[in-house]
Scaffold this motif. Structure first.
Motif, PDB file in Angstrom:
ATOM      1  N   UNK A   1       0.826  -1.209   0.000  1.00 17.59           N
ATOM      2  CA  UNK A   1       0.000   0.000   0.000  1.00 17.59           C
ATOM      3  C   UNK A   1       0.858   1.255   0.000  1.00 17.59           C
ATOM      4  N   UNK A   2       1.930   1.241   0.796  1.00 18.03           N
ATOM      5  CA  UNK A   2       2.829   2.396   0.851  1.00 18.03           C
ATOM      6  C   UNK A   2       3.497   2.626  -0.492  1.00 18.03           C
ATOM      7  N   UNK A   3       3.955   1.556  -1.127  1.00 17.78           N
ATOM      8  CA  UNK A   3       4.611   1.694  -2.434  1.00 17.78           C
ATOM      9  C   UNK A   3       3.645   2.307  -3.450  1.00 17.78           C
ATOM     10  N   UNK A   4       2.415   1.824  -3.487  1.00 11.76           N
ATOM     11  CA  UNK A   4       1.436   2.338  -4.447  1.00 11.76           C
ATOM     12  C   UNK A   4       1.186   3.826  -4.215  1.00 11.76           C
ATOM     13  N   UNK A   5       0.985   4.204  -2.960  1.00 14.76           N
ATOM     14  CA  UNK A   5       0.752   5.621  -2.658  1.00 14.76           C
ATOM     15  C   UNK A   5       1.958   6.466  -3.036  1.00 14.76           C
ATOM     16  N   UNK A   6       3.159   5.948  -2.771  1.00 15.15           N
ATOM     17  CA  UNK A   6       4.376   6.684  -3.116  1.00 15.15           C
ATOM     18  C   UNK A   6       4.466   6.901  -4.623  1.00 15.15           C
ATOM     19  N   UNK A   7       4.173   5.878  -5.395  1.00  9.93           N
ATOM     20  CA  UNK A   7       4.224   5.994  -6.857  1.00  9.93           C
ATOM     21  C   UNK A   7       3.209   7.017  -7.349  1.00  9.93           C
ATOM     22  N   UNK A   8       2.065   7.092  -6.668  1.00 10.49           N
ATOM     23  CA  UNK A   8       1.020   8.049  -7.055  1.00 10.49           C
ATOM     24  C   UNK A   8       1.282   9.460  -6.524  1.00 10.49           C
ATOM     25  N   UNK A   9       2.408   9.644  -5.832  1.00 10.40           N
ATOM     26  CA  UNK A   9       2.798  10.977  -5.404  1.00 10.40           C
ATOM     27  C   UNK A   9       2.459  11.327  -3.973  1.00 10.40           C
TER      28      UNK A   9
END
Length: 401
Positions: A248-256
């Motif tokens: 979840x953290x990785x996805x949010x990070x990729x989305x900015x």
């Protein structure tokens, strides 16, 4: 660099001993013997100092929410009365200055029973339980002091917590030789809603066993491959899938959205450790770097929490996503990766001025997730997030590999 926002919370080591003996434990089996000098349980006097210094810190930085994570060793060894006194005192005294307090506990689960569950529910304490997988896997690593497996007792604790409708999360230390799909199905079968897998505590002077067999390289990424298999299976799961915190953290990070913690992102780390004697320390994962490595002579009874923020190791830990090796600075995924966890960078005679021991694994995983997201997102979302497709080879090119 000034610390602008204060701490988000403290990991409070309420007990320094453990009732089991995990083979990979950074506290007891990675060369750090400092626990032997600590009180077995935090005293009431130390708790009083801790809460008073937290009050002062919250006032100084105008903090309105604060978290205590009760940890160990095995924190339940501190006893029910300790938990009740701590929770009530923290909430009453911090609440009096307008601070909302969250409390969690991370436990191996084997002491959990109906009595503990009722108490933790009454005190609104969330429970994290450490489980490494099915019995045949869990019991390879998580044994008691007589070398007996602990899986059955841990699952009994989990079931007791579920029966009492406690808020539960599970932490599992990943092993790249395991089958990630089997692990995922196992935890989903336990009806776990909140799950995370931790990267093992290794660095350049204490390499993962898989890297002793074959050196990490752009073409040998067993940890990244494990995560990729898990991600794809989880991402495609359309029915009642658990939240996996790291993904979840990785996805949010990729989305900015900088949702990183110690292992990701660019934000400062805003948690510190308090040992049972009141010693203030950086991340306890750093104990894997050497005996007494985290000791900087700063104690809650003699120092303010803000004093600790400028101690060398704690300052480095706090700013670890900004104090990067040259290789990391030129890397195209650094804004998401943040150099990885600082503990995984240690060694080679250069302190922490290395890329992560899991560098290629992270690079392969993060580029894979970004491209999978691009396959699913709308054109408008991609435009707003300013995302572009990036292959693993592209990322390697950015660091001249």
């Amino acid at each position: 660099m000034a610390f602008q926002n204060g701490l988000s919370g403290l990991v409070v080591k309420v007990a320094s001993r453990c009732n089991i003996n995990c083979t990979y434990c950074y506290m007891y089996n990675s060369g750090d013997e400092s626990y032997r000098l600590l009180p077995k349980v935090m005293t009431e006097n130390t708790v009083n100092w801790l809460i008073e210094k937290t009050i002062q810190h919250c006032k100084k930085y105008k903090i309105k929410e604060f978290e205590f994570i009760l940890h160990g060793g095995e924190p339940l060894l501190a006893g029910k009365e300790f938990f009740e006194r701590f929770a009530k005192k923290a909430r009453q005294q911090l609440g009096a200055i307008g601070v909302s307090v969250r409390i969690g506990v991370q436990t191996n689960g084997i002491m959990i029973d109906a009595g503990w569950c009722k108490l933790l529910n009454t005190l609104s304490i969330n429970i994290g339980i450490s489980i490494d997988g099915p019995a045949w896997w869990h019991d390879k690593y998580r044994m008691d002091h007589q070398l007996n497996g602990t899986h059955a007792k841990t699952i009994a604790g989990l079931r007791a917590a579920q029966k009492e409708q406690c808020k539960i999360g599970v932490l599992s230390v990943m092993d790249a030789t395991s089958n990630p799909i089997e692990m995922y199905d196992y935890f989903k079968g336990l009806n776990i809603k909140d799950l995370d897998f931790l990267w093992p505590d290794h660095h350049h002077e204490k390499l993962p066993e898989l890297y002793l067999r074959k050196v990490s390289s752009p073409t040998y990424t067993p940890f990244g491959d494990w995560w990729i298999t898990l991600f794809d299976y989880w991402f495609n799961d359309s029915h009642n899938k658990p939240r996996i915190r790291f993904l979840n953290q990785v996805i949010l990070m990729i989305l900015g959205v900088d949702a990183g913690f110690e292992s990701l992102g660019g934000e400062e780390n805003r948690y510190l450790i308090i040992e049972t004697d009141g010693e203030i320390e950086a991340s306890d994962y750093l104990k894997a770097c050497g005996n007494g490595f985290t000791k900087e002579g700063i104690n809650i009874t003699t120092h303010e929490l803000s004093d600790a923020l400028n101690a060398p190791l704690m300052k480095m830990h706090r700013q670890s996503h900004r104090m990067l090796a040259d290789t990391c600075r030129q890397c195209s995924i650094r804004d998401v990766c943040g150099g990885g966890h600082i503990a995984h960078r240690y060694g080679n005679g250069r302190g922490f001025s290395n890329s992560s021991v899991y560098c290629f694994d992270l690079m392969k995983l993060l580029t894979h997730i970004q491209n999978r997201l691009l396959d699913r997102l709308s054109a408008e979302t991609i435009r707003q997030a300013r995302l572009t497709r990036m292959s693993y080879a592209d990322a390697l090119d950015s660091i001249n590999v």
